[in-house]
Design an enzyme around this catalytic site. Sequence first.
Site, PDB file in Angstrom:
ATOM      1  N   ASN A   1       0.815  -1.202   0.051  1.00  0.00           N
ATOM      2  CA  ASN A   1       0.026   0.139   0.032  1.00  0.00           C
ATOM      3  C   ASN A   1       0.793   1.309   0.068  1.00  0.00           C
ATOM      4  O   ASN A   1       1.684   1.419   0.991  1.00  0.00           O
ATOM      5  CB  ASN A   1      -0.700  -0.082   1.257  1.00  0.00           C
TER       6      ASN A   1
ATOM      7  N   ASP B   1      -0.102   4.482  -0.067  1.00  0.00           N
ATOM      8  CA  ASP B   1      -0.845   5.800   0.094  1.00  0.00           C
ATOM      9  C   ASP B   1      -0.069   6.879   0.757  1.00  0.00           C
ATOM     10  O   ASP B   1       0.003   7.776   0.223  1.00  0.00           O
ATOM     11  CB  ASP B   1      -2.006   5.445   0.980  1.00  0.00           C
ATOM     12  N   HIS B   2       0.889   6.282   1.705  1.00  0.00           N
ATOM     13  CA  HIS B   2       1.505   7.317   2.183  1.00  0.00           C
ATOM     14  C   HIS B   2       3.015   7.724   1.527  1.00  0.00           C
ATOM     15  O   HIS B   2       3.461   8.958   2.143  1.00  0.00           O
ATOM     16  CB  HIS B   2       2.039   6.885   3.803  1.00  0.00           C
TER      17      HIS B   2
ATOM     18  N   ARG C   1       3.004  18.870   0.587  1.00  0.00           N
ATOM     19  CA  ARG C   1       3.601  20.201  -0.131  1.00  0.00           C
ATOM     20  C   ARG C   1       2.812  20.373  -1.441  1.00  0.00           C
ATOM     21  O   ARG C   1       3.143  21.369  -2.100  1.00  0.00           O
ATOM     22  CB  ARG C   1       5.062  19.782  -0.432  1.00  0.00           C
TER      23      ARG C   1
ATOM     24  N   HIS D   1      -5.789   3.530  -1.998  1.00  0.00           N
ATOM     25  CA  HIS D   1      -7.010   3.801  -1.532  1.00  0.00           C
ATOM     26  C   HIS D   1      -7.348   5.228  -1.616  1.00  0.00           C
ATOM     27  O   HIS D   1      -6.777   6.221  -1.582  1.00  0.00           O
ATOM     28  CB  HIS D   1      -7.155   3.892   0.257  1.00  0.00           C
TER      29      HIS D   1
ATOM     30  N   ARG E   1      -9.528   7.999  -1.575  1.00  0.00           N
ATOM     31  CA  ARG E   1     -10.404   8.225  -0.407  1.00  0.00           C
ATOM     32  C   ARG E   1     -11.178   9.471  -1.070  1.00  0.00           C
ATOM     33  O   ARG E   1     -10.901  10.136  -1.828  1.00  0.00           O
ATOM     34  CB  ARG E   1      -9.726   9.121   0.697  1.00  0.00           C
TER      35      ARG E   1
ATOM     36  N   ARG F   1      -7.076  12.838   0.237  1.00  0.00           N
ATOM     37  CA  ARG F   1      -6.119  13.506   1.064  1.00  0.00           C
ATOM     38  C   ARG F   1      -4.708  12.704   0.451  1.00  0.00           C
ATOM     39  O   ARG F   1      -3.822  13.629   0.758  1.00  0.00           O
ATOM     40  CB  ARG F   1      -6.538  13.235   2.491  1.00  0.00           C
ATOM     41  N   HIS F   2      -4.764  11.664   0.030  1.00  0.00           N
ATOM     42  CA  HIS F   2      -3.322  11.246  -0.518  1.00  0.00           C
ATOM     43  C   HIS F   2      -3.168  11.007  -1.862  1.00  0.00           C
ATOM     44  O   HIS F   2      -2.781  11.505  -2.692  1.00  0.00           O
ATOM     45  CB  HIS F   2      -2.653  10.232   0.702  1.00  0.00           C
TER      46      HIS F   2
ATOM     47  N   GLU G   1      -8.597   0.344  -3.125  1.00  0.00           N
ATOM     48  CA  GLU G   1      -9.350   0.458  -2.018  1.00  0.00           C
ATOM     49  C   GLU G   1     -10.607   1.671  -2.040  1.00  0.00           C
ATOM     50  O   GLU G   1     -10.022   2.737  -2.538  1.00  0.00           O
ATOM     51  CB  GLU G   1      -8.731   0.569  -0.716  1.00  0.00           C
TER      52      GLU G   1
ATOM     53  N   THR H   1      -6.791   7.344   9.866  1.00  0.00           N
ATOM     54  CA  THR H   1      -6.816   6.015   8.781  1.00  0.00           C
ATOM     55  C   THR H   1      -7.970   5.172   8.946  1.00  0.00           C
ATOM     56  O   THR H   1      -8.675   5.455   9.807  1.00  0.00           O
ATOM     57  CB  THR H   1      -5.437   5.111   9.293  1.00  0.00           C
ATOM     58  N   THR H   2      -8.042   4.171   8.041  1.00  0.00           N
ATOM     59  CA  THR H   2      -9.590   3.307   8.221  1.00  0.00           C
ATOM     60  C   THR H   2      -9.545   2.853   9.654  1.00  0.00           C
ATOM     61  O   THR H   2      -8.557   2.069   9.853  1.00  0.00           O
ATOM     62  CB  THR H   2      -9.536   2.283   6.951  1.00  0.00           C
TER      63      THR H   2
ATOM     64  N   GLU I   1     -11.239  -9.053   3.487  1.00  0.00           N
ATOM     65  CA  GLU I   1     -10.007  -8.676   3.831  1.00  0.00           C
ATOM     66  C   GLU I   1     -10.253  -8.460   5.340  1.00  0.00           C
ATOM     67  O   GLU I   1     -10.995  -7.305   5.617  1.00  0.00           O
ATOM     68  CB  GLU I   1      -9.307  -7.486   3.267  1.00  0.00           C
TER      69      GLU I   1
ATOM     70  N   HIS J   1      -3.807  -4.025   7.660  1.00  0.00           N
ATOM     71  CA  HIS J   1      -3.688  -3.030   8.776  1.00  0.00           C
ATOM     72  C   HIS J   1      -3.048  -3.211   9.758  1.00  0.00           C
ATOM     73  O   HIS J   1      -3.071  -4.170  10.698  1.00  0.00           O
ATOM     74  CB  HIS J   1      -5.292  -2.758   9.057  1.00  0.00           C
ATOM     75  N   GLY J   2      -2.009  -2.329  10.146  1.00  0.00           N
ATOM     76  CA  GLY J   2      -1.249  -2.461  11.055  1.00  0.00           C
ATOM     77  C   GLY J   2       0.079  -3.499  11.106  1.00  0.00           C
ATOM     78  O   GLY J   2       0.569  -3.698  12.075  1.00  0.00           O
TER      79      GLY J   2
ATOM     80  N   GLY K   1       1.011  -1.202   4.376  1.00  0.00           N
ATOM     81  CA  GLY K   1       1.424   0.056   3.780  1.00  0.00           C
ATOM     82  C   GLY K   1       2.306   0.892   4.765  1.00  0.00           C
ATOM     83  O   GLY K   1       3.678   0.955   4.343  1.00  0.00           O
ATOM     84  N   HIS K   2       2.048   1.282   5.941  1.00  0.00           N
ATOM     85  CA  HIS K   2       2.623   2.228   6.862  1.00  0.00           C
ATOM     86  C   HIS K   2       3.959   1.801   7.221  1.00  0.00           C
ATOM     87  O   HIS K   2       5.026   2.216   7.303  1.00  0.00           O
ATOM     88  CB  HIS K   2       1.860   2.698   7.889  1.00  0.00           C
TER      89      HIS K   2
HETATM   90  N1  PXP Z   1      -5.924  -2.793   4.169  1.00  0.00           N
HETATM   91  C1  PXP Z   1      -6.917  -1.946   4.302  1.00  0.00           C
HETATM   92  C2  PXP Z   1      -8.071  -2.334   3.892  1.00  0.00           C
HETATM   93  C3  PXP Z   1      -6.233  -0.614   4.564  1.00  0.00           C
HETATM   94  O1  PXP Z   1      -7.573   0.529   4.740  1.00  0.00           O
HETATM   95  C4  PXP Z   1      -5.004  -0.155   4.910  1.00  0.00           C
HETATM   96  C5  PXP Z   1      -4.775   1.321   5.367  1.00  0.00           C
HETATM   97  O2  PXP Z   1      -4.995   1.922   3.986  1.00  0.00           O
HETATM   98  C6  PXP Z   1      -4.112  -1.251   4.946  1.00  0.00           C
HETATM   99  C7  PXP Z   1      -4.533  -2.593   4.635  1.00  0.00           C
HETATM  100  C8  PXP Z   1      -2.817  -1.162   5.176  1.00  0.00           C
HETATM  101  O3  PXP Z   1      -2.571  -0.874   6.531  1.00  0.00           O
HETATM  102  P1  PXP Z   1      -1.171  -0.230   6.919  1.00  0.00           P
HETATM  103  O4  PXP Z   1      -0.874   1.079   6.550  1.00  0.00           O
HETATM  104  O5  PXP Z   1      -1.379  -0.117   8.501  1.00  0.00           O
HETATM  105  O6  PXP Z   1      -0.307  -1.194   6.792  1.00  0.00           O
END
Ligand code: PXP
Length: 240
Positions: free
Chosen positions: A7, A9-10, A18, A43, A45, A49-50, A70, A100-101, A151, A191-192, A214-215
């Site tokens: 992921n 996104d970040h 910026r 994602h 959104r 935002r990203h 997403e 975040t979600t 998921e 997630h996480g 992602g993160h």
């Molecule tokens: N899966 C879903 C459905 C999410 O919404 C996210 C965060 O956007 C992730 C996975 C990835 O989560 P993380 O950035 O915490 O790894």
Amino acid sequence: MIRLGVNIDHVATVRQARRAAEPDPVQAAVLALLGGADGITVHLREDARHIQKRDVQLLRQLLPTGLNLELSVAEDIVEFAVNLKPDQATLVPERREELTTEGGLDVVAHEAAVAKAIERLKAAGIAVAVFVDPNIRQIEISKLLGATAVEIQTASYSEARTPADRERELDALHESGTYARDHKLHLHMGHGLNYTNVRPLLKRIPALEEVNIGHSIVSRAVLVGMERAVREMKEALRGG
Ligand code: PXP
């Protein structure tokens, strides 16, 4: 071998801080694929935002396969996905004020909207996953509404602070994951997840087919890339 969806996104979060052109998440996607990513997850959104529509459009042109979008069940975003045709759409909840979600999509409370989104996406030939809590009822309804995958959210697992809490969360993931597989749903989680909590998850749930991370990967990329980035700037200064 389990599939890794990266992921990005970040990467876009840093760019949007910026409103600049870099770092470009599309370039990050190419590098992630070189690193062995099996797919790219973004994602889009509603507040953009990203990730921007432009990012997703370029990713679609670039990736022959493995693009996971997403999205919420909002009609205009579903319409965008139907036209773009990602390989997979993952339906997620969305609140503008959240960082975040937060938690899975409540498919029981939003049954009609989820059913409509799944129907439209599947009619366009897109595989549809639903991001849900580790809860049997949520998975049962996702299946009834036509999802091809779930998921299951791992936020509660990744946020558990004691070994006992972690075990309890792993049990919930195992039980709900087993239910999903028994009901012919593809099984994803995310997630996480990070470099340390992902192994115990795989050990406990061997039927897991895909994780989306992602993160922790973007955070690690910033740190492992810092020394080289500074070295290159010193080079640039010397060149002048
Ligand atoms: N899966 C879903 C459905 C999410 O919404 C996210 C965060 O956007 C992730 C996975 C990835 O989560 P993380 O950035 O915490 O790894």
